[in-house]
Motif scaffolding. Structure first.
Motif, mmCIF file in Angstrom:
data_model
loop_
_atom_site.group_PDB
_atom_site.id
_atom_site.type_symbol
_atom_site.label_atom_id
_atom_site.label_comp_id
_atom_site.label_asym_id
_atom_site.label_seq_id
_atom_site.Cartn_x
_atom_site.Cartn_y
_atom_site.Cartn_z
ATOM 1 N N ASN A 34 0.817 -1.208 0.000
ATOM 2 C CA ASN A 34 0.000 0.000 0.000
ATOM 3 C C ASN A 34 0.853 1.261 0.000
ATOM 4 N N SER A 35 2.096 1.131 -0.424
ATOM 5 C CA SER A 35 2.979 2.287 -0.490
ATOM 6 C C SER A 35 3.734 2.265 -1.812
ATOM 7 N N VAL A 36 4.431 3.357 -2.081
ATOM 8 C CA VAL A 36 5.208 3.425 -3.314
ATOM 9 C C VAL A 36 6.322 2.386 -3.307
ATOM 10 N N ALA A 37 6.733 1.922 -2.126
ATOM 11 C CA ALA A 37 7.781 0.900 -2.037
ATOM 12 C C ALA A 37 7.340 -0.417 -2.663
ATOM 13 N N GLY A 38 6.034 -0.585 -2.836
ATOM 14 C CA GLY A 38 5.530 -1.795 -3.478
ATOM 15 C C GLY A 38 5.912 -1.897 -4.937
ATOM 16 N N THR A 39 6.422 -0.807 -5.517
ATOM 17 C CA THR A 39 6.865 -0.833 -6.918
ATOM 18 C C THR A 39 8.346 -1.174 -7.035
ATOM 19 N N TYR A 40 9.038 -1.316 -5.889
ATOM 20 C CA TYR A 40 10.474 -1.580 -5.917
ATOM 21 C C TYR A 40 10.736 -3.069 -6.133
ATOM 22 N N LYS A 41 11.825 -3.356 -6.824
ATOM 23 C CA LYS A 41 12.168 -4.750 -7.103
ATOM 24 C C LYS A 41 12.470 -5.530 -5.826
ATOM 25 N N GLY A 42 13.010 -4.849 -4.821
ATOM 26 C CA GLY A 42 13.318 -5.524 -3.564
ATOM 27 C C GLY A 42 12.092 -6.139 -2.921
ATOM 28 N N TYR A 43 10.946 -5.499 -3.098
ATOM 29 C CA TYR A 43 9.687 -6.023 -2.563
ATOM 30 C C TYR A 43 9.297 -7.300 -3.296
ATOM 31 N N GLU A 44 9.365 -7.260 -4.616
ATOM 32 C CA GLU A 44 9.010 -8.440 -5.409
ATOM 33 C C GLU A 44 9.966 -9.601 -5.131
ATOM 34 N N ARG A 45 11.262 -9.307 -5.021
ATOM 35 C CA ARG A 45 12.242 -10.367 -4.755
ATOM 36 C C ARG A 45 11.995 -11.020 -3.402
ATOM 37 N N ALA A 46 11.618 -10.205 -2.409
ATOM 38 C CA ALA A 46 11.357 -10.756 -1.079
ATOM 39 C C ALA A 46 10.164 -11.702 -1.096
ATOM 40 N N LEU A 47 9.136 -11.333 -1.853
ATOM 41 C CA LEU A 47 7.962 -12.209 -1.944
ATOM 42 C C LEU A 47 8.313 -13.513 -2.647
ATOM 43 N N GLU A 48 9.152 -13.449 -3.658
ATOM 44 C CA GLU A 48 9.543 -14.658 -4.379
ATOM 45 C C GLU A 48 10.437 -15.555 -3.535
ATOM 46 N N ALA A 49 11.380 -14.931 -2.811
ATOM 47 C CA ALA A 49 12.349 -15.705 -2.041
ATOM 48 C C ALA A 49 11.846 -16.089 -0.663
ATOM 49 N N GLY A 50 10.890 -15.343 -0.157
ATOM 50 C CA GLY A 50 10.403 -15.593 1.202
ATOM 51 C C GLY A 50 11.339 -15.045 2.257
ATOM 52 N N SER A 51 12.277 -14.176 1.853
ATOM 53 C CA SER A 51 13.229 -13.605 2.807
ATOM 54 C C SER A 51 13.726 -12.264 2.289
ATOM 55 N N ILE A 52 14.272 -11.472 3.216
ATOM 56 C CA ILE A 52 14.809 -10.172 2.857
ATOM 57 C C ILE A 52 15.862 -9.780 3.875
ATOM 58 N N LYS A 53 16.928 -9.177 3.415
ATOM 59 C CA LYS A 53 17.959 -8.693 4.326
ATOM 60 C C LYS A 53 17.413 -7.516 5.126
ATOM 61 N N LEU A 54 17.869 -7.414 6.381
ATOM 62 C CA LEU A 54 17.393 -6.341 7.250
ATOM 63 C C LEU A 54 17.660 -4.974 6.625
ATOM 64 N N ALA A 55 18.835 -4.790 6.030
ATOM 65 C CA ALA A 55 19.169 -3.495 5.419
ATOM 66 C C ALA A 55 18.207 -3.165 4.282
ATOM 67 N N ASP A 56 17.797 -4.195 3.518
ATOM 68 C CA ASP A 56 16.862 -3.969 2.416
ATOM 69 C C ASP A 56 15.471 -3.625 2.941
ATOM 70 N N LEU A 57 15.096 -4.265 4.055
ATOM 71 C CA LEU A 57 13.787 -3.975 4.650
ATOM 72 C C LEU A 57 13.750 -2.538 5.166
ATOM 73 N N VAL A 58 14.818 -2.113 5.810
ATOM 74 C CA VAL A 58 14.887 -0.744 6.321
ATOM 75 C C VAL A 58 14.827 0.255 5.157
ATOM 76 N N TYR A 59 15.505 -0.090 4.061
ATOM 77 C CA TYR A 59 15.498 0.773 2.869
ATOM 78 C C TYR A 59 14.084 0.919 2.315
ATOM 79 N N LEU A 60 13.366 -0.211 2.182
ATOM 80 C CA LEU A 60 11.999 -0.166 1.666
ATOM 81 C C LEU A 60 11.079 0.602 2.603
ATOM 82 N N ALA A 61 11.283 0.402 3.909
ATOM 83 C CA ALA A 61 10.455 1.106 4.890
ATOM 84 C C ALA A 61 10.658 2.614 4.772
ATOM 85 N N ARG A 62 11.897 3.031 4.584
ATOM 86 C CA ARG A 62 12.189 4.458 4.455
ATOM 87 C C ARG A 62 11.569 5.026 3.181
#
Length: 401
Positions: A34-62
């Protein structure tokens, strides 16, 4: 394992070194989707992999303006926060449909993603363009006691356009371009529907467009497609745009639907102001249209549809309601019998992005890019919705020159 546990989605694992902390996948998607971060590739990769690095999560949150701690909150609290944010965001548009001669009602959920995207673009522009001034068109026509023709003249003057100038345009498409250009010169942004280049497809949604509130850069969104009243597109679009300009001037921000072939007795003040702007009373009386051929000839002069001239003539008492209904029925039949055009040539991506955003927003955000206020990657995500890569920004620049 219970049925509930079996149906629960697998969690998203947040990776920190060799450690992994699970978070609720529904929380993850509710916040980022529900945010503009939903258009980032990191979001899609996390859904595909089922995991995300903490630094990437913080980046998307920001990037999504999301408090990082919310990812570890209960789903019920997250949904409540998303709901509050959505309500605040959608305060720029009414949930009620502004209808003229139409029974159609637009459900906000059918256009919600487009609304959110255009509001985000308004916010970005306000953030990065200090030259913006308070809009002079918003709220210009507040007085309901002023004569319709006076309001029409006042709005035309404020926009900086004349009847003679519109009539001098060779085609209706050129007249439409002129109106859009003058509106955007007055900080009224104009977005036009471009299928596949918007965050939401407008399938099975019949509406004319919508006006979105902002005291500096209000947006007018022009919907494309079939409006159900069988009129040629260019002339109808001009009337729609002018009608929505009247709504902005009267501080009405809502999805709008109108039937261009309606002969109902009182379509409302807004409709009459738009009619007076495009088909001034004095000139209508000089032409004195009564026959179908008269309506067609006048429509070419005024750059609207023959149906619009017919309804205007009826509103001015120049023809009866029965005559108007007969004309509209004949015009509808003639339009329906026209051969349908073949497949259109695909629109170039840079032209599609320019058309959906509007030229002025695109130009101003390119200035923000040039000044270093926004990165090329963020520009492509927030302004181009990832339909253009950084290497294609120069194509977009040429498209708005």
């Amino acid at each position: 394992m219970s049925a509930t546990e079996a149906s629960s989605p697998m969690p998203i694992e947040v990776l920190l070194g060799h450690d992994a902390v699970p978070i609720d996948k529904e929380v993850f998607t509710a916040l980022l989707g529900n945010s503009v971060a939903g258009t980032y590739k990191g979001y899609e990769r996390a859904l595909e992999a089922g995991s995300i690095k903490l630094a990437d999560l913080v980046y998307l949150a920001r990037k999504g303006d999301i408090p990082y701690s919310l990812f570890f909150a209960p789903l019920s609290l997250v949904r409540e926060q998303v709901h509050k944010k959505t309500e605040k965001l959608l305060a720029g548009i009414s949930r009620d449909t502004f209808s003229i001669g139409s029974r159609a009602k637009v459900e906000l959920r059918n256009v919600e993603l487009i609304v959110k995207d255009l509001i985000r673009k308004q916010q970005l522009l306000r953030k990065h363009d200090p030259s913006l001034k308070r809009n002079q068109i918003v709220g210009l026509l507040r007085d309901d006691t002023s004569p319709v023709h006076v309001d029409a003249a006042r709005l035309m003057s404020a926009i900086g356009i004349s009847h003679d100038e519109l009539r001098a345009c060779r085609t209706k498409e050129k007249a439409l371009d002129v109106v859009i250009e003058r509106l955007e010169a007055n900080q009224v942004l104009v977005s036009r529907s471009v299928q596949h280049y918007m965050p939401q497809r407008l399938t099975h949604v019949k509406f004319s467009g919508m006006t979105i509130r902002d005291n500096k850069v209000p947006y007018i969104f022009l919907a494309g497609g079939d409006h159900g009243d069988d009129q040629e597109p260019a002339g109808r679009t001009i009337f729609t745009l002018v009608l929505m300009t009247v709504l902005v001037a009267r501080r009405i921000f809502a999805p709008m639907t109108w039937d261009g072939g309606s002969t109902q007795t009182d379509p409302g003040r807004e409709y009459d102001i738009a009619g007076s702007m495009l088909m001034p009373t004095e000139r209508m009386k000089e032409l004195d249209p009564s026959s179908i051929d008269d309506m067609k000839a006048a429509s070419d002069e005024f750059k609207v549809t023959p149906s619009a001239v017919t309804v205007r003539a009826m509103r001015l008492g120049m023809i009866s309601g029965e005559t108007a209904s007969n004309h509209l029925s004949q015009l509808r039949g003639e339009f329906m019998s026209l051969p349908k055009g073949g497949p259109r040539s695909p629109i170039r991506p840079e032209n599609a992005v320019r058309k959906y955003n509007g030229r002025q927003l695109t130009i101003r955000m390119l200035h923000a890019l040039d000044s270093g206020d926004i990165s090329a990657g963020d520009f492509c995500r927030s302004i181009c919705l990832n339909h253009l890569k950084p290497a294609r920004i120069e194509d977009l620049r040429r498209a708005v020159e």
